[in-house]
Scaffold this motif. Structure first.
Motif, PDB file in Angstrom:
ATOM      1  N   PRO A 400       0.812  -1.226   0.000  1.00 31.60           N
ATOM      2  CA  PRO A 400       0.000   0.000   0.000  1.00 31.60           C
ATOM      3  C   PRO A 400       0.841   1.270   0.000  1.00 31.60           C
ATOM      4  CG  PRO A 400      -0.869  -1.579   1.584  1.00 31.60           C
ATOM      5  CD  PRO A 400       0.439  -2.124   1.109  1.00 31.60           C
ATOM      6  N   LEU A 403       0.764   3.462  -3.025  1.00 33.96           N
ATOM      7  CA  LEU A 403      -0.477   4.143  -3.391  1.00 33.96           C
ATOM      8  C   LEU A 403      -0.477   5.587  -2.915  1.00 33.96           C
ATOM      9  CD1 LEU A 403      -3.068   1.341  -2.555  1.00 33.96           C
ATOM     10  CD2 LEU A 403      -2.478   2.193  -4.840  1.00 33.96           C
ATOM     11  N   ASP A 404      -1.280   6.386  -3.582  1.00 32.78           N
ATOM     12  CA  ASP A 404      -1.544   7.783  -3.207  1.00 32.78           C
ATOM     13  C   ASP A 404      -2.993   8.046  -3.598  1.00 32.78           C
ATOM     14  OD1 ASP A 404      -1.990  10.572  -3.363  1.00 32.78           O
ATOM     15  OD2 ASP A 404       0.109  10.986  -3.746  1.00 32.78           O
ATOM     16  N   VAL A 405      -3.854   8.305  -2.616  1.00 33.19           N
ATOM     17  CA  VAL A 405      -5.298   8.378  -2.897  1.00 33.19           C
ATOM     18  C   VAL A 405      -5.641   9.485  -3.886  1.00 33.19           C
ATOM     19  CG1 VAL A 405      -6.001   7.352  -0.719  1.00 33.19           C
ATOM     20  CG2 VAL A 405      -5.714   9.831  -0.856  1.00 33.19           C
ATOM     21  N   VAL A 410      -7.100   2.204  -7.130  1.00 35.53           N
ATOM     22  CA  VAL A 410      -6.617   0.911  -6.660  1.00 35.53           C
ATOM     23  C   VAL A 410      -7.562  -0.192  -7.134  1.00 35.53           C
ATOM     24  CG1 VAL A 410      -7.873   0.988  -4.457  1.00 35.53           C
ATOM     25  CG2 VAL A 410      -5.783  -0.376  -4.644  1.00 35.53           C
ATOM     26  N   VAL A 431      -5.097   5.799   2.277  1.00 36.57           N
ATOM     27  CA  VAL A 431      -4.945   4.568   1.504  1.00 36.57           C
ATOM     28  C   VAL A 431      -5.743   3.434   2.149  1.00 36.57           C
ATOM     29  CG1 VAL A 431      -3.285   2.782   0.845  1.00 36.57           C
ATOM     30  CG2 VAL A 431      -2.730   5.209   0.481  1.00 36.57           C
ATOM     31  N   GLN A 434      -9.225   3.705   1.087  1.00 33.97           N
ATOM     32  CA  GLN A 434      -9.338   3.358  -0.328  1.00 33.97           C
ATOM     33  C   GLN A 434      -9.379   1.847  -0.515  1.00 33.97           C
ATOM     34  OE1 GLN A 434      -5.881   4.301  -2.750  1.00 33.97           O
ATOM     35  NE2 GLN A 434      -7.192   5.199  -4.339  1.00 33.97           N
ATOM     36  N   ARG A 454      -2.397  -0.676  -9.116  1.00 31.04           N
ATOM     37  CA  ARG A 454      -2.715   0.744  -9.136  1.00 31.04           C
ATOM     38  C   ARG A 454      -2.820   1.215 -10.581  1.00 31.04           C
ATOM     39  NH1 ARG A 454       3.063   3.702  -7.401  1.00 31.04           N
ATOM     40  NH2 ARG A 454       4.064   3.438  -9.444  1.00 31.04           N
TER      41      ARG A 454
END
Length: 461
Positions: A400, A403-405, A410, A431, A434, A454
């Motif tokens: 995770p 990731l970057d919201v 995702v 995240v 998400q 992603r």
């Protein structure tokens, strides 16, 4: 006779000494203003008091009016069961209001009672009023997920019911303001919360009821407001009336905005029929959005409008940009109505020969196949706002941490279960959120190990 007075009040249980146990001193200004409002109500000598409460029975598509002869309630959920109220309902007024709402095409009435007890949004105003005055009957209504104009029209029905009854009627709009005006509060801080409270209290002080209607749903949600629809019902009940407006107090203690305001009608004023002004404002806003559509959004709109009006799927029009025809990609089409989601369907990977065909296909799915919503009706078409998200190819990630919201969507998967969440969504700030929402959409249990991918999107609005 016309409504003789209307008041906006908050409902913090902590304002009561039996609940606050000393903490009530921190909002003494609000309590003092509440008592002044109660004194004004006592001087008006209403025969019927209508209370609109966010904590009464609430439905997405129906405004509930409490049925029955009487109801009681207490503050036991706030550890003060000895604080209690019993009220006699005005059954004749309830019947008249229900009939008028039905005539006006507003889904409202006494069906669907789930909890007959008085909620704290109703109890608080009655406790203060009962200190000064008790010779009245009660009408209690909830709010709903219906659009602002329906709440305004419902307020107009309350005014008509008051006129037909011949009784002296006071309306109480119960509701706190933003729940995010301080980082010390239980709901945290949002800049929108402070802005919301500033603007709505300015509107209260000046009697600018149009402002109640023009807060966007996105802004109101970020502000975590409580009583805006109560205020809109009040505005409708005073439609076409000049008012003496006075903001009696405002405090942002405990991270929540508490406003007390008084509105005394003083004559007819056709320039204060705010519903027409609001609808004109909305029509102009939608025209401006439509004028600014790019080819992606225009194609989605044309696809939906053609399908809903003819029942047939549209074919690709001439003159589309080459980028829509030469590229294949997954596409999501989202529909919103008055700021609220009305449909969203898409494809993670392309299933047609081009982005343009993907838009045509998924636009139809969004307006007719999203299981969360009924199929779009023809009369809704002028109110829809469209967005189109074109997805990059998904790439697997190990953690995770990748990731970057705001930047990445995702995809979570386990076995045959697969769920997707787009990036940069309102209310999705971490995240963990998400991944949890994407997992829930896929039917994956909390804590179950998942594979992660992603992707990025180009959003067209």
């Amino acid at each position: 006779m016309p409504i003789i007075g209307a008041f906006i009040v908050p409902h913090p249980p902590v304002i009561l000494p039996e609940v606050g146990r000393g903490e009530e001193q921190k909002i003494r200004k609000t309590a003092d203003a509440y008592r002044e409002a109660a004194r004004r109500i006592a001087r008006l000598k209403p025969e019927t008091i209508v209370v609109t409460s966010p904590h009464s029975v609430m439905y997405a598509d129906y405004i509930h009016i409490s049925p029955g002869e009487k109801a009681g309630g207490d503050m036991r959920q706030f550890r003060a069961p000895q604080v209690a109220v019993t009220a006699i309902y005005d059954t004749g007024f309830v019947a008249e209001l229900s009939a008028l709402a039905q005539e006006a095409g507003i889904p409202a009435g006494t069906l669907g009672e789930r909890n007959p007890g008085l909620d704290h949004g109703t109890l608080l105003p009655l406790l203060f009023i009962n200190e000064q005055y008790g010779d009245y009957r009660l009408v209690r209504t909830g709010l709903s997920g219906l659009p602002p104009e329906d709440h305004y029209r419902f307020g107009m029905c309350i005014a008509r019911a008051a006129e037909k009854s011949g009784k002296r009627v006071v309306l109480i709009a119960s509701g706190d303001l933003s729940h995010k005006v301080s980082a010390e509060g239980p709901y945290g801080y949002a800049e929108e919360g402070v802005q919301f409270d500033r603007e709505i209290t300015e509107a209260m002080a000046s009697g600018d009821f149009l402002r109640f209607l023009t807060f966007t749903p996105e802004f109101a949600e970020k502000a975590a407001e409580c009583g805006l629809r109560s205020c809109i019902i009040l505005a409708g009940a005073l439609d076409g009336k000049d008012v003496d407006a006075e903001l009696l107090s405002y405090e942002g203690t405990f991270g929540v905005g508490y406003g007390v305001a008084s509105f005394i009608p003083k004559g007819e004023n056709p320039e204060r029929r705010f519903l027409d002004a609001y609808l004109s404002h909305e029509a102009a806003r939608l025209r401006q959005l439509r004028d600014g559509e790019d080819a992606y959004v225009r194609l989605a709109r044309q696809s939906v409008e053609h399908f809903i009006t003819t029942g047939q799927r549209a074919t690709l029009p001439d003159g589309l940009p080459e980028e829509l025809l030469a590229r294949r990609a997954g596409v999501f089409v989202s529909l919103k109505k008055r700021g609220s989601l009305r449909g969203c369907i898409g494809t993670i990977a392309p299933v047609t020969g081009s982005v343009a065909e993907e838009i045509l296909r998924n636009a139809v799915s969004s307006c007719s196949e999203d299981p969360r919503f009924d199929k779009v009706r023809p009369e809704e078409l002028p109110e829809l706002v469209y967005s189109v998200d074109v997805l990059s190819s998904p790439e697997p990630i190990e953690s995770p941490d990748a990731l970057d919201v705001k930047r990445y969507g995702v995809i979570v998967s386990t076995g045959r279960k697969r769920g997707l969440l787009l990036p940069n969504l309102e209310g999705v700030d971490t995240v963990a959120q998400q991944i949890a929402i994407a997992s829930q959409k896929a039917g994956i249990r909390p804590g179950e190990p998942v594979g992660l991918e992603r992707f990025e999107v180009v959003r067209h609005t």
